[in-house]
Design an enzyme around this catalytic site. Structure first.
Site: not given
Ligand code: NAD
Length: 487
Positions: A247, A281
């Site tokens: 990720e 993110c």
């Protein structure tokens, strides 16, 4: 100064060496953290491997694993205020958000508690009359989980929850930038009643991460962090051939059409880029706005950005706190300066806030005339928004997809058919339509390209911690026919 300990095989251990953790709101060290040694890493992995194969864990029913996860969820909910306080102290993330997020982290564990006994195998309608064939789903083994500093309790829950639900064991490395919340989490985990070694929590820097991810007993690496570190991890996985889920970062487009509800879009954009001081993110860091409304939209956005309450992260009134490290602040400062020298127009912000700690203000850069500006291609991981404008829908799609990342995206329009076309055309793991930054344990989360691969959240995440075993059972009492022909 307060000292924290690593958690190995059900015991709390000092480090041979210590490092300081700094309060980002003041720039002053407030606690000491144990640097895990190579031997600590080895002991943690060996303990996790032993637990993985022990009757105390491997012999538990899936329902029993679910009950333990449920107990853990209750303990997290009970201790949420303390965990939130620590995460705020160590990372600078505002208490308003850590309080809400950690209460929700308990729900993530509850979701995976409920899923533990719903991870099913399958019976196959095999093409041979004298055979029964089925698939067992078995846990992959020992998981190395590595997290960055932002939202560690959340980012670890989407690894630990599904991994334990599936029957794996875990060695987690907390971020060296702010390990306090994870080391305190280990104390809470310890009370939940899991067998020793099922979860181990260490901290330290890249050397600790490297030793962990290349250890021969690691079967899977679940990583959240930057693409450069991901490359190291993938290289290390050549040693143990562990599977990986990555990720990584993003440069997510936030697309606003002229027919959008502008008040709502402005609020979502503020949340998308300035919440968590942009250290997210999924930050909607590229505003892609239709030319006809650009000036109006930017004016509203500028007003909101300049009205944001910057302050101490432990004050409930604060909306933007400090960045986690001085390096993050300096990187944001340099990237803004470079983009301005390339021709970007600074609309607001751009320089560190004049106070102790690592504060950087909400910043907007208009990059409409310079499509290759660094601020449009580099992840800031700070509260910096880069703006580009478009005229047609096709142009919006091409700008949105003009990135090597592919994590999240937002589309603001009232036109239903256009919304569907955009959903189909955007290359990203998440499309939010008329909303942004919404998450749930039920919805998978992850990206494409430089944003990584694998999904966290949802049923698929639990299945990713399993492997299938094909079982063949012959039901005929006749002797096996011709032994030289494959059946
Ligand atoms: P980072 O990659 O520098 O560090 C992340 C973790 O990796 C830390 O624990 C670090 O110690 C460890 N690490 C460093 N070198 C290693 C090595 N050689 N082997 C193994 N582990 C190693 O990331 P960061 O700067 O701390 O965090 C910010 C990044 O994380 C941003 O790019 C952000 O987008 C990304 N992120 C992604 C998500 C997501 O879910 N997609 C969520 C949050 C943050």
């Amino acid at each position: 100064m307060q000292r924290f300990q690593n958690y190995i095989d059900g015991t709390f251990r000092d480090g041979d060496t210590w490092f300081d953790s700094v309060d980002p709101a003041t720039g002053v060290a407030w606690a000491q953290m144990p640097e895990a040694s190579e031997s600590d890493v080895d002991q943690a992995v060996v303990a996790a491997d032993r637990a993985f194969n022990s009757p105390d864990w491997a012999g538990l029913t899936a329902t029993a694993r679910g009950k333990l996860l449920c107990r853990l969820a209750d303990l997290i909910a009970e201790n949420a205020p303390r965990l939130a306080e620590l995460e705020t102290r160590d990372t600078g993330k505002i208490i308003r958000e850590t309080s809400a997020q950690i209460a929700y982290v308990a729900d993530y564990y509850r979701y995976y508690a409920g899923l533990a006994d719903k991870i099913e195998g399958a019976h196959l309608p095999i093409d041979k009359p004298d055979m029964e064939v089925w698939l067992r789903r078995e846990p992959v083994g020992v998981v190395a989980a590595i997290v960055p500093w932002n939202s560690q309790l959340f980012l670890s829950a989407v690894k630990i929850g599904p991994a334990l639900a599936a029957g794996c064991t875990v060695v987690l490395k907390a971020s060296e930038e702010a390990p306090a919340p994870m080391l305190e989490f280990a104390r809470i985990f310890d009370q939940a009643g899991f067998p020793n070694g099922v979860l181990n929590v260490l901290t330290g820097g890249p050397a600790v991460g490297a030793a962990l991810t290349r250890h021969e007993k690691i079967a899977h690496v679940a990583f959240t962090g930057g693409p450069e570190t991901a490359r190291h991890i993938v290289r290390n996985s050549a040693e143990n051939l562990a599977s990986t889920s990555l990720e990584l970062g993003g440069k997510s487009p936030f697309i606003v059409f002229e027919d959008a509800d502008l008040d709502s879009a402005v609020n979502a954009q503020v949340s998308g880029i300035f919440a968590a001081s942009g250290q997210s993110c999924v930050a909607g860091s590229r505003l892609v706005v239709q030319t006809s409304i650009k000036d109006r939209f930017l004016e509203q956005l500028k007003q909101k950005a300049e009205a944001v309450v910057i302050g101490a992260p432990d004050d409930m009134r604060t909306e933007v706190g400090p960045l986690c490290t001085s390096q993050q602040r300096d990187r944001a400062t340099d990237l803004v300066a470079r983009s301005v020298s390339q021709g970007a127009q600074l609309i607001t912000g751009g320089k560190p806030v004049d106070r102790a700690g690592y504060f950087f203000p909400p910043t907007i850069l208009d990059c409409s005339d310079i499509p290759n500006a660094d601020s449009l291609t580099h992840e800031f991981f700070g509260p910096v928004l880069s703006v580009v404008s478009f005229d047609t829908e096709d142009e919006a799609i091409s700008i949105a997809n003009d990135t090597r990342f592919g994590l999240a995206s937002g589309v603001f329009t009232q036109n239903l058919t256009r919304a569907h076309r955009m959903i189909r055309s955007i290359r990203a793991g998440i499309v939010w339509v008329n909303t942004y930054r919404a998450v749930s344990p039920i919805a998978p989360f992850g990206g494409h390209g430089l944003s990584g691969h694998g999904r966290e959240g949802g049923l698929q995440a639990a299945l990713d911690y399993t492997k299938t075993k094909s079982v063949w059972l012959r039901t005929s009492d006749d002797p096996i026919p011709d032994p030289f022909v494959m059946r």
